[in-house]
Enzyme design. Structure first.
Site, mmCIF file in Angstrom:
data_model
loop_
_atom_site.group_PDB
_atom_site.id
_atom_site.type_symbol
_atom_site.label_atom_id
_atom_site.label_comp_id
_atom_site.label_asym_id
_atom_site.label_seq_id
_atom_site.Cartn_x
_atom_site.Cartn_y
_atom_site.Cartn_z
ATOM 1 N N TYR B 133 0.836 -1.213 0.000
ATOM 2 C CA TYR B 133 0.000 0.000 0.000
ATOM 3 C C TYR B 133 0.873 1.267 0.000
ATOM 4 O O TYR B 133 0.905 2.014 -0.951
ATOM 5 C CB TYR B 133 -0.930 0.004 1.227
ATOM 6 C CG TYR B 133 -2.306 -0.591 0.977
ATOM 7 C CD1 TYR B 133 -2.492 -1.718 0.183
ATOM 8 C CD2 TYR B 133 -3.438 -0.032 1.573
ATOM 9 C CE1 TYR B 133 -3.752 -2.259 -0.022
ATOM 10 C CE2 TYR B 133 -4.705 -0.569 1.373
ATOM 11 C CZ TYR B 133 -4.858 -1.679 0.567
ATOM 12 O OH TYR B 133 -6.114 -2.206 0.375
ATOM 13 N N SER B 134 1.589 1.495 1.124
ATOM 14 C CA SER B 134 2.342 2.748 1.282
ATOM 15 C C SER B 134 3.471 2.883 0.278
ATOM 16 O O SER B 134 4.027 1.889 -0.187
ATOM 17 C CB SER B 134 2.938 2.827 2.687
ATOM 18 O OG SER B 134 1.927 2.951 3.640
ATOM 19 N N GLU B 249 -8.779 -4.183 8.245
ATOM 20 C CA GLU B 249 -7.498 -4.083 8.949
ATOM 21 C C GLU B 249 -7.685 -3.411 10.308
ATOM 22 O O GLU B 249 -7.044 -3.763 11.284
ATOM 23 C CB GLU B 249 -6.498 -3.283 8.092
ATOM 24 C CG GLU B 249 -5.083 -3.279 8.664
ATOM 25 C CD GLU B 249 -4.069 -2.594 7.741
ATOM 26 O OE1 GLU B 249 -4.465 -2.113 6.671
ATOM 27 O OE2 GLU B 249 -2.893 -2.556 8.117
ATOM 28 N N SER B 389 -3.165 6.315 10.314
ATOM 29 C CA SER B 389 -2.654 6.852 11.579
ATOM 30 C C SER B 389 -3.810 7.375 12.434
ATOM 31 O O SER B 389 -4.932 7.544 11.951
ATOM 32 C CB SER B 389 -1.684 8.000 11.302
ATOM 33 O OG SER B 389 -2.404 9.108 10.787
ATOM 34 N N GLU B 391 -4.295 10.250 13.407
ATOM 35 C CA GLU B 391 -4.782 11.519 12.853
ATOM 36 C C GLU B 391 -5.733 11.251 11.686
ATOM 37 O O GLU B 391 -6.752 11.936 11.532
ATOM 38 C CB GLU B 391 -3.599 12.382 12.399
ATOM 39 C CG GLU B 391 -2.781 12.961 13.554
ATOM 40 C CD GLU B 391 -2.025 11.909 14.363
ATOM 41 O OE1 GLU B 391 -1.637 10.870 13.785
ATOM 42 O OE2 GLU B 391 -1.846 12.108 15.584
#
Lengths: 382, 404
Positions: B133-134, B249, B389, B391
């Protein structure tokens, strides 16, 4: 898989109807009930005509048998609408204190459920007496009744009471023991000094100067008296936590709405991420408070009532403080004005935090209760 | 300890007893000792493979999958009981990429061929999966991803880089989000591809985390040819697949049991006869621990309320609750690992990476319980970063729960 003795379906059906009724009543009668000082007419309306006060009481005395779950739903709604009413004292606590086996008690409780009588417990001696020593109020045996001398400090709603339930110390056959007594508010020798509280309610200092009560005043003595008093306090702690959840939900909704309306720097302040995240954190704290309150109300009838009630207050008081502070902060200066609704919720929130001893005390009691349950380690269990 | 009183139906209680018997028999003391040394987010290597095998043989490796695909076919309640019992017993935290992430995606979006080809091998453990993904410029802003797949005949040609790829060093397959279009909104040009890790042009470079553990990697794609039959869902519809996977997830049915287990490890560190017992009697430590324990109980109630709602016909995956739970789990897990570090005091300065991950013998001068806390603390800094995250969770909640 369920967490209570009532089946899930029965429970949710009853609770849903209580919720509907409560919302309808508080919606309709908002003007006369919400955010105002106590009014006896409004109280009787809630109890009599609208039948809301008895929903948690046993069916035998005209209630719907909703128990702690219904108490919690009502208390949460009262919190959301900032209804200043002595429900916690007169119904939640009183239903734990009075003896369902005695006809005069059940009729008193059923009056309380109709809003016709207000029962106010005076169990602890006052601030700091969490162990409910009863030391400050002495009950001397007098014929087949008692003579009461002493005091009870900071008794919430005392000015509204028709009947008090007091915990006192008596000289029994086996030494000093606790007694739980019904005392009419108008009894000769009973003096009251009232204080205004930050949340618009009142509390009083009660002085008992040779107050005579008859034998029928005795609710329970010894371990049974202490047991009833503890049950009442645990139920009230969880009840007031449910109210706190309602208070917090209202504050959150008002804050989000305010942030949508309030324009600064050319746009609604709700568009600023730092405020969005703060409002999310309020929500996350409220979810946690609601969950622990739900857990605790399921525990009230069992052996873990004190453990659960203190866990509940330890977490709810923390949430209540931070949510209330954030609500005022996001409102800005208007949030600290007396006339703004948020400031009234803020003060009720603060009173709830401290009403039964505050967060530190409850965390400590949770630790003590946990230590009592600790089983010595069994070799090989690690 | 404050726990829910679960009143189980007779058949649920029988199921619970069956799971307990199974664990008593199969989760041996040797496995338990190995599992206790796990400091990463997931177990790996021999330990993970052994436990995977055991669950596979019992037919329980995929509790959440429907039976027709070889899953255990558990009801929501059975799944909850199963998770809870395994976690209570302290079984290894198996990697999620295959069973928890890729499998459900294939069941939801895969073609019959993809299901036949991959699902049995995910179950058996023949295929170990990892998640692509990242990227360097696409972390929290996942839609900024640039790893591109260009159609060439019956193949896509994939070129680019993935980052923070957990267990790429063990994986046989990787599922990747790739850019297949630059037209329209960024989200509308993303596709979901399955790529074998032995394909020519793939390079894996390890990233050693600050604990000394090798969990994550960089994965480079240099003109890697992937047959179009490995596309999951439609081309440019990958964002929908990606989000479906992310909700899985985040959500886990028994995070409370997971956290209680971590709290149990903390209690072992400060056990009464042990070298760090003084902490257990320190009021500040005890209060902090009690606060965590109470918050775990609240989370357990919340999970259970969600389960009840599901049993009464509500939706399972609730985006709002999944995000709220992830925030709670992250902060509680991190708080527990902080207490672990505080508990061992000066011993926290010692670098244990070579002992934990390099096969070096532990020093006899260091208490056994001082071995894992720092690595656990360091690795768990990631829990509030991966899977969106904290945030990002707050951004999601701003939308879903505040309606802003």
């Amino acid at each position: 898989m369920t967490t209570a003795s009532m089946t899930m379906d029965e429970q949710s059906e009853l609770l849903a109807s209580v919720e509907n009724l409560t919302e309808r009543v508080l919606g309709d009668k908002h003007e006369s009930l919400c955010g105002r000082e106590f009014s006896r007419e409004a109280w009787q309306l809630l109890g009599g005509e609208l039948g809301l006060l008895a929903v948690a009481l046993p069916e035998a005395i005209g209630g719907m048998g909703g128990s702690h779950h219904a108490h919690a739903i009502l208390m949460e709604a009262f919190g959301r609408h900032l209804v200043a009413q002595p429900y916690l004292s007169s119904v939640v606590a009183a239903s734990q204190l009075l003896d369902a086996a005695k006809p005069e008690h059940t009729s008193l409780l059923s009056f309380a459920g109709q809003g016709e009588a207000i029962i106010v417990p005076a169990l602890s001696d006052g601030p700091g007496d969490y162990e409910m020593s009863g030391k400050a109020l002495i009950a001397a045996v007098d014929g087949d009744g008692f003579v009461l001398n002493g005091a009870k400090a900071l008794v919430r709603d005392a000015a509204l009471a028709d009947q008090f339930v007091v915990l006192a110390q008596a000289q029994g056959e086996g030494g000093v023991e606790h007694v739980l007594l019904l005392v009419p508010a108008g009894a000769a020798g009973l003096a009251r000094e009232d204080f205004g509280l930050i949340d618009q309610a009142t509390a009083s200092h009660l002085r008992f100067d040779s107050v005579h009560v008859g034998s029928s005043a005795l609710i329970a003595s010894g371990a049974e008296a202490v047991h009833r008093a503890c049950s009442a306090v645990n139920a009230a702690v969880v009840g007031v936590c449910a109210e706190a959840v309602g208070v917090m939900k209202a504050m959150h909704a008002q804050t989000v709405e305010f942030a949508r309306q309030r324009v600064q720097f050319g746009r609604p302040i709700a568009e600023f991420q730092v405020l969005q995240h703060r409002m999310v954190d309020m929500l996350v704290a409220i979810e946690q408070a609601a969950s622990i309150t739900r857990l605790a109300r399921n525990k009230l009838a069992g052996a873990d009532a004190a453990l659960a009630a203190s866990a509940c207050m330890a977490l709810v008081a923390k949430a209540c403080r931070s949510v209330a502070q954030d609500a005022v902060q996001i409102h800005g200066a208007i949030g600290i004005a007396n006339e703004t609704p948020i400031s009234r919720y803020f003060r009720r929130g603060l009173a709830i935090e401290m009403q039964f001893g505050g967060r530190n005390y409850h965390l400590l009691r949770y630790l003590q209760e946990t230590a009592l349950r600790r089983v010595p380690a069994v070799p090989g269990s690690a | 300890m404050l726990e829910l009183d679960l009143v189980l139906e007779p058949e649920e209680a029988a199921f619970q007893a069956r799971v307990r018997r199974f664990l008593a028999e199969k989760f041996t003391p040797e496995l338990r000792r190995e599992a206790e040394l796990q400091t990463g987010v997931f177990a790996h290597g021999e330990l993970a493979a052994k436990w995977h095998r055991i669950l596979y043989e019992a037919g329980w490796i995929a509790p959440g999958w429907p039976e027709e695909y070889g899953g255990a076919g558990f009801s929501a309640t059975q799944q909850y009981i199963f998770d809870q019992e395994c976690t209570r017993a302290g079984t290894p935290d198996l990697p999620v990429a295959g069973i928890r992430l890729c499998g459900p995606v294939l069941i939801e979006f895969g073609t019959p061929d993809q299901k036949d080809r991959f699902l049995p091998r995910i179950l058996s453990g023949e295929h170990v999966w990892c998640q692509g993904y990242s990227e360097p410029q696409a972390g929290s802003d996942l839609a900024a991803l640039e790893c591109r797949a260009v159609r060439d005949g019956d193949d896509y040609v994939v070129t680019g880089q993935k980052l923070w790829t957990t267990h790429a060093q063990f994986a046989d397959w990787i599922f990747v989000l790739v850019r297949t279009s630059r037209e329209g909104p960024r989200q509308a040009g993303i596709s979901f591809l399955l790529v074998p890790m032995d394909a020519p042009g793939i390079t894996v470079r390890p990233i050693i985390s600050m604990s000394g553990e090798h969990e994550v990697n960089e994965v480079f794609f240099d003109a890697v040819r992937v047959p179009v039959e490995n596309l999951v869902g439609e081309e440019n519809q990958g964002w929908k697949v990606a989000k479906f996977l992310l909700v899985n997830e985040r959500g886990s049915g028994s995070a409370a049991a997971y956290l209680r287990n971590a709290l149990g490890m903390l209690d072992k560190i400060v056990e009464p006869q042990g070298p760090f017992a003084t902490n257990a009697f320190d009021p500040a430590f005890a209060r902090r621990r009690a606060e965590i324990e109470i918050e775990i109980a609240a989370l357990e109630q919340s999970e259970h309320s969600l389960l009840e709602a599901m049993r009464q016909g509500g939706r399972g995956a609730d985006d709002t609750l999944a995000s709220i739970h992830k925030l709670h789990v992250s902060s509680l897990m991190q708080a527990i690992t902080e207490l672990e570090v505080d508990a061992i005091g000066e011993y926290a300065q010692i670098y244990q990476g070579e002992v934990l991950f390099g096969g070096r013998e532990p020093s006899p001068h260091v208490p056994r319980r001082a071995l894992t806390p720092v690595a656990h603390y360091l690795n768990m800094r990631a829990i509030s970063i991966f899977g969106g995250s904290s945030e990002i969770q707050r951004n999601i909640l701003t939308r879903t729960a505040l309606g802003l």
